[in-house]
Scaffold this active site. Sequence first.
Site, PDB file in Angstrom:
ATOM      1  N   GLU A 104       0.842  -1.197   0.000  1.00 14.95           N
ATOM      2  CA  GLU A 104       0.000   0.000   0.000  1.00 14.95           C
ATOM      3  C   GLU A 104       0.884   1.257   0.000  1.00 14.95           C
ATOM      4  O   GLU A 104       2.022   1.223   0.456  1.00 14.95           O
ATOM      5  CB  GLU A 104      -0.925  -0.061   1.235  1.00 14.95           C
ATOM      6  CG  GLU A 104      -1.832   1.114   1.458  1.00 14.95           C
ATOM      7  CD  GLU A 104      -2.832   1.375   0.334  1.00 14.95           C
ATOM      8  OE1 GLU A 104      -2.397   1.567  -0.813  1.00 14.95           O
ATOM      9  OE2 GLU A 104      -4.043   1.446   0.621  1.00 14.95           O
ATOM     10  N   ASP A 105       0.330   2.339  -0.507  1.00 15.24           N
ATOM     11  CA  ASP A 105       1.113   3.583  -0.534  1.00 15.24           C
ATOM     12  C   ASP A 105       1.181   4.242   0.838  1.00 15.24           C
ATOM     13  O   ASP A 105       2.239   4.668   1.286  1.00 15.24           O
ATOM     14  CB  ASP A 105       0.546   4.571  -1.582  1.00 15.24           C
ATOM     15  CG  ASP A 105      -0.963   4.799  -1.449  1.00 15.24           C
ATOM     16  OD1 ASP A 105      -1.607   4.211  -0.547  1.00 15.24           O
ATOM     17  OD2 ASP A 105      -1.508   5.568  -2.268  1.00 15.24           O
ATOM     18  N   ASP A 108      -3.393   5.767   6.665  1.00 14.57           N
ATOM     19  CA  ASP A 108      -3.832   7.026   7.252  1.00 14.57           C
ATOM     20  C   ASP A 108      -4.757   6.678   8.430  1.00 14.57           C
ATOM     21  O   ASP A 108      -4.274   6.347   9.502  1.00 14.57           O
ATOM     22  CB  ASP A 108      -4.544   7.804   6.132  1.00 14.57           C
ATOM     23  CG  ASP A 108      -4.931   9.218   6.520  1.00 14.57           C
ATOM     24  OD1 ASP A 108      -4.124   9.893   7.162  1.00 14.57           O
ATOM     25  OD2 ASP A 108      -6.046   9.646   6.155  1.00 14.57           O
ATOM     26  N   PHE A 157      -1.079  16.374   4.137  1.00 10.65           N
ATOM     27  CA  PHE A 157      -1.523  15.699   2.911  1.00 10.65           C
ATOM     28  C   PHE A 157      -0.384  15.700   1.893  1.00 10.65           C
ATOM     29  O   PHE A 157       0.098  16.746   1.476  1.00 10.65           O
ATOM     30  CB  PHE A 157      -2.776  16.350   2.324  1.00 10.65           C
ATOM     31  CG  PHE A 157      -3.428  15.455   1.313  1.00 10.65           C
ATOM     32  CD1 PHE A 157      -4.284  14.425   1.716  1.00 10.65           C
ATOM     33  CD2 PHE A 157      -3.156  15.599  -0.036  1.00 10.65           C
ATOM     34  CE1 PHE A 157      -4.853  13.559   0.792  1.00 10.65           C
ATOM     35  CE2 PHE A 157      -3.728  14.738  -0.973  1.00 10.65           C
ATOM     36  CZ  PHE A 157      -4.577  13.725  -0.551  1.00 10.65           C
ATOM     37  N   ARG A 170       0.619  11.870  -9.309  1.00 12.66           N
ATOM     38  CA  ARG A 170       1.129  10.517  -9.064  1.00 12.66           C
ATOM     39  C   ARG A 170       2.501  10.305  -9.696  1.00 12.66           C
ATOM     40  O   ARG A 170       3.270   9.444  -9.266  1.00 12.66           O
ATOM     41  CB  ARG A 170       0.160   9.469  -9.635  1.00 12.66           C
ATOM     42  CG  ARG A 170      -1.198   9.406  -8.952  1.00 12.66           C
ATOM     43  CD  ARG A 170      -1.909   8.131  -9.405  1.00 12.66           C
ATOM     44  NE  ARG A 170      -3.340   8.142  -9.149  1.00 12.66           N
ATOM     45  CZ  ARG A 170      -3.904   7.756  -8.003  1.00 12.66           C
ATOM     46  NH1 ARG A 170      -3.153   7.359  -7.010  1.00 12.66           N
ATOM     47  NH2 ARG A 170      -5.216   7.769  -7.865  1.00 12.66           N
TER      48      ARG A 170
END
Length: 186
Positions: A104-105, A108, A157, A170
């Site tokens: 996963e990136d 959060d 963010f 991206r």
Amino acid sequence: MEKTAKIYNDLDRILVTKEEIAEAVRKLGEQITRDYAGKEPVLLCILKGATPFFCDLIREIDLPLTLEFMAVSSYGAATKSSGVVQIRKDLDHDITGRDVLIVEDIVDSGVTLHYLSKHLAGRGAASIRIATLLDKPARRRVELKTDYVCFEIPDAFVVGYGLDYAEKYRNLPDIGVLAPRIYEAE
Ligand code: IMP
Ligand code: MG
């Protein structure tokens, strides 16, 4: 380069450089190679954000392995999780008895991976672990064990190296903090 310079104007600052990413991914690949020695894991890429990380990571793992892709979403274009997880693209193959490593990136709130690991456990995987490029522990809303984390980051963010805001950024090679003025109008 002209094109890159323009996108970089939307960032407040660079948080992780492409050199730091490459080094962390190399080390993680070595660790996974050791931890899964003798096994043939399934590397599961969570689309779309994890794609650059996934592509770099699998080439640093010196083991036989297979690839799977899933698309889930809890987001839309907003910068805060909606808490509702939807599976948009499912696995192609049966994972019964397989050692699954979710790639996963970013973790959060933890809602996405909490849901996904439970879902995959119900499909008979022998083991399920999580490798994430970034972790924002300050924002966790559910308990979640992250097995491999490249970078812990503060509550901001971020975009780049797969991470997006409204599908943009991206393709940035580095990871940066998005300037709040970009999403302020939200
Ligand atoms: P969670 O379910 O709240 O843990 O959210 C995980 C997903 O939210 C990630 O896979 C990302 O797609 C997205 N996300 C969370 N924080 C960020 C961020 O700082 N930048 C871009 N996407 C983010
Ligand atoms: Mg994502």
